[in-house]
Motif scaffolding. Structure first.
Motif, mmCIF file in Angstrom:
data_model
loop_
_atom_site.group_PDB
_atom_site.id
_atom_site.type_symbol
_atom_site.label_atom_id
_atom_site.label_comp_id
_atom_site.label_asym_id
_atom_site.label_seq_id
_atom_site.Cartn_x
_atom_site.Cartn_y
_atom_site.Cartn_z
ATOM 1 N N LYS A 1 0.731 7.039 -6.543
ATOM 2 C CA LYS A 1 -0.542 7.707 -6.834
ATOM 3 C C LYS A 1 -0.422 9.211 -6.621
ATOM 4 C CE LYS A 1 -5.461 7.506 -5.609
ATOM 5 N NZ LYS A 1 -6.498 6.765 -4.835
ATOM 6 N N GLY A 2 0.177 9.606 -5.491
ATOM 7 C CA GLY A 2 0.313 11.030 -5.192
ATOM 8 C C GLY A 2 1.251 11.743 -6.147
ATOM 9 N N ALA A 3 2.376 11.113 -6.452
ATOM 10 C CA ALA A 3 3.359 11.752 -7.328
ATOM 11 C C ALA A 3 2.851 11.890 -8.757
ATOM 12 C CB ALA A 3 4.662 10.939 -7.308
ATOM 13 N N ALA B 1 11.808 2.842 -5.303
ATOM 14 C CA ALA B 1 12.779 2.069 -4.531
ATOM 15 C C ALA B 1 12.602 2.300 -3.033
ATOM 16 C CB ALA B 1 14.201 2.435 -4.960
ATOM 17 N N LYS B 2 12.390 3.546 -2.660
ATOM 18 C CA LYS B 2 12.238 3.878 -1.240
ATOM 19 C C LYS B 2 10.962 3.287 -0.668
ATOM 20 C CE LYS B 2 12.267 7.805 1.952
ATOM 21 N NZ LYS B 2 12.370 9.284 2.080
ATOM 22 N N SER B 3 9.858 3.354 -1.405
ATOM 23 C CA SER B 3 8.575 2.883 -0.872
ATOM 24 C C SER B 3 8.437 1.371 -0.955
ATOM 25 C CB SER B 3 7.418 3.557 -1.618
ATOM 26 O OG SER B 3 7.454 3.246 -3.010
ATOM 27 N N PHE B 4 8.991 0.755 -2.006
ATOM 28 C CA PHE B 4 8.897 -0.697 -2.176
ATOM 29 C C PHE B 4 9.951 -1.417 -1.347
ATOM 30 C CE2 PHE B 4 9.315 -4.691 -4.728
ATOM 31 C CZ PHE B 4 8.009 -5.119 -4.604
ATOM 32 N N GLY B 5 11.078 -0.733 -1.128
ATOM 33 C CA GLY B 5 12.094 -1.289 -0.243
ATOM 34 C C GLY B 5 13.177 -2.096 -0.915
ATOM 35 N N ASP C 1 7.777 -4.749 6.073
ATOM 36 C CA ASP C 1 6.851 -3.979 6.907
ATOM 37 C C ASP C 1 7.086 -4.258 8.390
ATOM 38 O OD1 ASP C 1 5.710 -2.832 4.700
ATOM 39 O OD2 ASP C 1 3.935 -4.120 4.674
ATOM 40 N N PHE C 2 7.317 -5.529 8.729
ATOM 41 C CA PHE C 2 7.526 -5.875 10.136
ATOM 42 C C PHE C 2 8.907 -5.434 10.611
ATOM 43 C CE2 PHE C 2 3.724 -8.338 9.589
ATOM 44 C CZ PHE C 2 3.184 -8.429 10.865
ATOM 45 N N PRO D 1 0.809 -1.228 0.000
ATOM 46 C CA PRO D 1 0.000 0.000 0.000
ATOM 47 C C PRO D 1 0.839 1.273 0.000
ATOM 48 C CG PRO D 1 -0.911 -1.600 1.540
ATOM 49 C CD PRO D 1 0.410 -2.148 1.091
ATOM 50 N N GLN D 2 2.014 1.235 0.673
ATOM 51 C CA GLN D 2 2.865 2.422 0.726
ATOM 52 C C GLN D 2 3.360 2.808 -0.663
ATOM 53 O OE1 GLN D 2 3.101 -0.308 2.595
ATOM 54 N NE2 GLN D 2 3.656 0.147 4.713
#
Length: 369
Positions: A66-68, A313-317, A258-259, A59-60
């Motif tokens: 979506k915002g960008a 990259a930052k949001s997906f990790g 996420d954890f 979701p992140q």
């Protein structure tokens, strides 16, 4: 009386423009072909107004993209999120009903045999996307020969997440270590007979580590450990974090990250046998008949730019395949170590997953939770 001759010379269009002319036709003629095509595509995409993407992203990542995208183009992105099996079933039902909803995909390569993905190369317009020098390996990271899948990330995975309070460092270093008697009843396995990380782990064992004959023998021994089968990716890692089933085999990268971000006592195993550079659902695909095709084209190019790959990259990790995108802020568990033995994603790996899923039906008959 002397005659005066007047010579009238044609003035080049570029000189007129430089002296203050502002004819749209003249300005358009000065654009490179790709630029004119891009401007026309963006204009048409804004008229379409929205794009639906079927995706396995977290979701992140979906929210960040979506915002960008809305900020840059004023176009709405609607992400339909789910794991591969869920999305596959939904899309097949829609196709049967004659519905045409998604314009792009962020899904696993294992869905390619279902015939969902069209060649994506014809959609590429921007020079910074098509330039091979910006990509690791000197080429756009297509996963398959038909160029229907572009890899958006190169995250490390061993497919196994553990509770670091229960499984001490060094206790599990090799695949045979999972077969030790002390771990019986403490292992969960993501449902391996469907698209997902459970089938991915089996395929990793069968094709990258042991081969089919010895791999099947190993998996029979693993099945004797009576792993608890689950189809809930987040719950599986939560079990590991709480110590209920401290070893999660076939754990999803996204759930594990996420954890870890939340401070849970979980981490990954780095096998002595080697690990995978695996894209998971961090890929880019397009259907044969994309809804709102201009918006789809803009999204496909935009997500491959340096600017957006940094966001992704930052949001997906996971690290990007672009050489000009930093790995700063990426969890160390998602980055391959220098000198570490690695196996790379390829289409054969995903094609073999179908065979692995059939074997899973034979080996793992325990009721799922």
């Amino acid at each position: 009386m002397k005659r005066i001759s007047v010579i009238i010379m044609a003035v080049p269009a570029f000189l007129v423009l430089s002296l203050g002319g502002n004819s749209p036709a003249v300005a358009s003629s000065l654009k490179a072909p790709w630029e004119a095509k891009w401007d026309d595509t963006v204009a048409a995409a804004k008229k379409e107004g929205k794009l639906v993407i079927y995706s396995g992203l977290n979701p992140q990542s979906a929210q960040a993209l979506k915002g960008a995208f809305a900020q840059k183009y004023g176009i709405q992105l609607d992400f339909v999120l789910g794991i591969g099996g869920e999305i596959s079933a939904r899309y097949k039902t829609e196709q049967t009903a004659g519905l045409n909803i998604p314009g792009a995909f962020n899904l696993a390569p294992s869905l390619k045999p279902h015939g969902f993905y069209a060649p994506i190369e014809p959609y590429l317009i921007l020079p910074e996307v098509k330039d091979p020098k910006v990509w690791i390996g000197g080429k756009i990271p297509f996963l398959d020969n038909e160029k229907t899948i572009i890899m958006l990330n190169r995250g490390y995975t061993s497919y196994v997440t553990v509770n670091t309070d229960v499984v001490k460092e060094g206790q599990i270093k090799t695949l045979p270590d999972l077969l030790k008697p002390e771990w019986k009843g403490k292992i969960s396995l993501f449902k391996p007979d469907t698209v997902g990380a459970g089938a991915g782990w089996m395929t990793f064992v069968l094709t990258k580590i042991y081969g089919w004959e010895n791999g099947t023998k190993y998996l029979r021994q693993f099945a004797a450990m009576e792993p608890v089968i689950t189809s809930d990716a987040r719950q599986q890692v939560e079990w590991a974090a709480k110590g209920k089933y401290p070893i999660a085999v076939g754990a999803f990268q996204v759930a594990t990250s996420d954890f870890i971000k939340a401070g849970a006592p979980v981490g990954i195993i780095r096998w002595q046998e080697g690990g995978m550079l695996n894209t998971a659902t961090g890929n880019l695909e397009v259907p044969f008949k994309p809804a709102n095709p201009n918006a789809a084209t803009v999204f496909i190019n935009w997500i491959l730019t340096k600017e957006t790959q940094a966001i992704f990259a930052k949001s997906f990790g996971n690290p990007s395949w672009r050489m000009d995108v930093s790995t700063e802020g990426i969890q160390p568990s998602r980055i391959a170590l220098p000198g570490e033995k690695l196996y790379l994603d390829d289409m054969e790996f995903y094609e073999q997953q179908l065979k692995a899923q059939k074997l899973a039906k034979e080996l793992f008959t325990a009721p799922k939770i």
